[in-house]
Design a protein around this motif. Structure first.
Motif, PDB file in Angstrom:
ATOM      1  N   LEU A 148       0.830  -1.198   0.000  1.00 20.37           N
ATOM      2  CA  LEU A 148       0.000   0.000   0.000  1.00 20.37           C
ATOM      3  C   LEU A 148       0.871   1.258   0.000  1.00 20.37           C
ATOM      4  N   PRO A 149       0.916   1.965  -1.145  1.00 20.08           N
ATOM      5  CA  PRO A 149       1.678   3.217  -1.176  1.00 20.08           C
ATOM      6  C   PRO A 149       1.049   4.252  -0.235  1.00 20.08           C
ATOM      7  N   ALA A 150       1.898   5.010   0.461  1.00 19.49           N
ATOM      8  CA  ALA A 150       1.421   6.070   1.350  1.00 19.49           C
ATOM      9  C   ALA A 150       1.939   7.411   0.843  1.00 19.49           C
ATOM     10  N   PRO A 151       1.215   8.489   1.038  1.00 25.12           N
ATOM     11  CA  PRO A 151      -0.095   8.613   1.665  1.00 25.12           C
ATOM     12  C   PRO A 151      -1.173   7.814   0.913  1.00 25.12           C
ATOM     13  N   TYR A 152      -2.081   7.240   1.689  1.00 28.37           N
ATOM     14  CA  TYR A 152      -3.133   6.392   1.113  1.00 28.37           C
ATOM     15  C   TYR A 152      -4.513   6.891   1.525  1.00 28.37           C
ATOM     16  N   TRP A 153      -5.509   6.471   0.766  1.00 28.87           N
ATOM     17  CA  TRP A 153      -6.900   6.766   1.131  1.00 28.87           C
ATOM     18  C   TRP A 153      -7.248   5.980   2.391  1.00 28.87           C
TER      19      TRP A 153
ATOM     20  N   LYS B 110      -2.350  -8.063   5.957  1.00 29.38           N
ATOM     21  CA  LYS B 110      -1.547  -7.036   6.606  1.00 29.38           C
ATOM     22  C   LYS B 110      -1.123  -5.978   5.577  1.00 29.38           C
ATOM     23  N   PRO B 111      -1.358  -4.691   5.858  1.00 27.77           N
ATOM     24  CA  PRO B 111      -0.869  -3.684   4.908  1.00 27.77           C
ATOM     25  C   PRO B 111       0.643  -3.532   5.023  1.00 27.77           C
ATOM     26  N   LEU B 112       1.328  -3.519   3.903  1.00 28.06           N
ATOM     27  CA  LEU B 112       2.774  -3.274   3.887  1.00 28.06           C
ATOM     28  C   LEU B 112       2.954  -1.906   3.217  1.00 28.06           C
ATOM     29  N   ILE B 113       3.324  -0.927   4.029  1.00 26.66           N
ATOM     30  CA  ILE B 113       3.319   0.458   3.552  1.00 26.66           C
ATOM     31  C   ILE B 113       4.547   0.778   2.696  1.00 26.66           C
ATOM     32  N   LEU B 114       4.294   1.388   1.544  1.00 29.11           N
ATOM     33  CA  LEU B 114       5.371   1.837   0.647  1.00 29.11           C
ATOM     34  C   LEU B 114       5.342   3.362   0.620  1.00 29.11           C
TER      35      LEU B 114
ATOM     36  N   LEU C 235       4.567   6.945  -7.064  1.00 25.59           N
ATOM     37  CA  LEU C 235       5.088   5.631  -6.694  1.00 25.59           C
ATOM     38  C   LEU C 235       6.089   5.159  -7.746  1.00 25.59           C
ATOM     39  N   LYS C 236       7.236   4.652  -7.265  1.00 22.83           N
ATOM     40  CA  LYS C 236       8.268   4.151  -8.174  1.00 22.83           C
ATOM     41  C   LYS C 236       8.302   2.619  -8.098  1.00 22.83           C
ATOM     42  N   ALA C 237       8.535   2.006  -9.237  1.00 22.52           N
ATOM     43  CA  ALA C 237       8.606   0.537  -9.272  1.00 22.52           C
ATOM     44  C   ALA C 237       9.744   0.030  -8.384  1.00 22.52           C
ATOM     45  N   ASP C 238      10.815   0.819  -8.290  1.00 21.41           N
ATOM     46  CA  ASP C 238      11.965   0.401  -7.469  1.00 21.41           C
ATOM     47  C   ASP C 238      11.583   0.255  -6.000  1.00 21.41           C
ATOM     48  N   THR C 239      10.704   1.148  -5.521  1.00 17.83           N
ATOM     49  CA  THR C 239      10.245   1.065  -4.123  1.00 17.83           C
ATOM     50  C   THR C 239       9.501  -0.257  -3.921  1.00 17.83           C
ATOM     51  N   VAL C 240       8.702  -0.630  -4.896  1.00 22.42           N
ATOM     52  CA  VAL C 240       7.941  -1.882  -4.796  1.00 22.42           C
ATOM     53  C   VAL C 240       8.923  -3.059  -4.745  1.00 22.42           C
ATOM     54  N   LYS C 241       9.898  -3.005  -5.626  1.00 20.57           N
ATOM     55  CA  LYS C 241      10.896  -4.079  -5.730  1.00 20.57           C
ATOM     56  C   LYS C 241      11.636  -4.266  -4.405  1.00 20.57           C
ATOM     57  N   GLU C 242      12.017  -3.134  -3.795  1.00 20.84           N
ATOM     58  CA  GLU C 242      12.780  -3.186  -2.537  1.00 20.84           C
ATOM     59  C   GLU C 242      12.001  -3.834  -1.404  1.00 20.84           C
ATOM     60  N   ARG C 243      10.686  -3.540  -1.347  1.00 25.64           N
ATOM     61  CA  ARG C 243       9.905  -3.960  -0.184  1.00 25.64           C
ATOM     62  C   ARG C 243       9.192  -5.293  -0.374  1.00 25.64           C
ATOM     63  N   LEU C 244       9.207  -5.782  -1.583  1.00 19.99           N
ATOM     64  CA  LEU C 244       8.434  -6.971  -1.936  1.00 19.99           C
ATOM     65  C   LEU C 244       8.846  -8.200  -1.129  1.00 19.99           C
TER      66      LEU C 244
END
Ligand SMILES: Cc1ncc(COP(=O)(O)O)c(C=O)c1O
Length: 385
Positions: free
Chosen positions: A122-127, A140-144, A154-163
């Protein structure tokens, strides 16, 4: 005395921060205060006249019974025509579920996809609703985090790092409530690719699809991928929040499951509202661009006025009707204390950032008349001077 306990799952839930802000403002309003409410999450425009007529006509024609669980075929046809016309993409009826707003769509999706122990990116800030929905389904929300310097994109690299291997889905909200950010198509393409390789869903909430300022509206539907689910709504684009109509586009197998869930929960979206939605999507679209032009005028005014206030820095939102100024220099960065101060001192309601998972910011809605916006911002400036 019997002890009556709620289910464990509701103990995980937090109240909506936006509703809380609104509730406080309403309480003061009822007590006679001249509150200016800049916390609202809905258009101030009325539902277009011809859409209202379609609703009245539906009642007159006794179109007031149960409908197909997944929505009336004519409305699905109108949704198909919209995506063909606007994005050159062809959906089949079996890939569409008409829902009770985007919330109805997301609720069924959470039940259908998220399992106990799953992680949802879930990218933040989020709804405000996303984390609660994820927790309600046992996941469980995993905040990005995204950054103001990147325009909250949102950057794809952030997703990759936290995945992690537990990822079941990512929720992407573009245009984003509360930041107004739009995801870059290149980043979205990379995220979809990552998701395909990792075997998880990409859920794109496009509720604010039409409310964009610099570019024309865009949709992830263009990618036509199997792990892609699109949620949309008529609430914001057509000023139809109370009618409760939205829809989900996704793979046929998933839509079948979602339809079963919906048939056992709300049975079907309101028959009258579906006819109104048919008119909204099928008729002339000039009314949407007129509303967006007015939002743009207010956005430009609000951002300029906010940037003139000492200690406030506001980036230009590319979509939605919200500004998300940085107020970290005020009240030691405690945005709830700032919001409370503005409510008491300036009688202006805003939503503090933590409601969206982000401290040091507040959300200001410009879905209000230019007159209220001007007066609200004048009062904020005066209170902070
Ligand atoms: C990002 C986002 N998604 C979904 C919704 C819910 O909209 P609906 O009225 O269609 O349920 C909202 C409403 O504020 C929203 O901001």
């Amino acid at each position: 005395m019997v002890s009556l306990k709620p289910a464990q799952r509701v103990l995980r839930l937090a109240a909506s921060g936006t509703m809380e802000a609104r509730g406080k403002a309403n309480e003061l309003k009822q007590a006679g205060a001249g509150i200016i409410d800049l916390s609202a999450g809905e258009p101030d425009f009325d539902t277009p006249a011809r859409v209202k007529w379609a609703g009245r006509r539906a009642i007159a024609q006794n179109f007031t019974r149960y409908t197909e669980a997944g929505g009336i075929p004519e409305l699905k046809e109108a949704i198909i025509a919209k995506y063909r016309r606007e994005y050159g993409v062809s959906f089949g009826k079996e890939e569409i579920l008409v829902t009770a707003g985007a919330k109805g769509a997301l609720f069924s999706l959470a039940l259908a996809i998220f399992d106990e122990g799953d992680e949802v990116l879930l990218p933040a800030p989020y709804w405000v609703t996303y984390p609660e929905l994820i927790k309600l389904a046992g996941a469980k929300p995993l905040i990005l985090p995204t950054r103001e310097e990147d325009g909250f994109q949102l950057k794809a690299d952030t997703v990759k790092e936290r995945l992690t291997p537990k990822a079941k889905a990512i929720i992407i909200n573009s245009p984003c409530n509360p930041t107004g950010a739009l995801i870059e198509p290149k980043e979205l393409a990379s995220i979809i690719k990552l998701a395909r390789a990792g075997g998880f869903y990409v859920i794109c909430d496009e509720s604010y699809e039409k409310i964009v300022y610099e570019k024309s509206p865009s949709s992830a539907a263009r990618f036509e991928e199997e792990n892609l689910v699109i949620v949309n709504s008529l609430s914001k684009s057509y000023a139809m929040t109370g009618w409760r109509v939205g829809f989900t586009l996704g793979p046929a197998e998933l839509i079948k499951t979602l339809t079963v869930i919906q048939s056992h929960s709300i049975t079907n979206p309101c028959s009258i509202s579906q006819r109104a939605a048919l008119e909204a999507l099928g008729g002339a679209q000039g009314i949407v661009s007129r509303m967006v032009a007015e939002y743009r005028r207010r956005r430009d005014f609000a951002v300029e006025a906010l940037n003139k206030i000492q200690g406030v820095r506001c980036h230009l939102p590319k979509g939605t009707f919200y500004a998300f100024p940085n107020v970290s220099k005020l009240f030691n960065g405690d945005s709830a204390a700032l919001a409370e101060y503005l409510l008491r001192k300036a009688q202006v309601a805003v939503v503090p950032g933590p409601a969206f998972g982000y401290e040091g910011y507040i959300r200001i809605s410009f879905a209000t008349s230019m007159e209220s916006l001007r007066e609200g911002l004048r009062r904020i400036e005066q209170a902070l001077r």
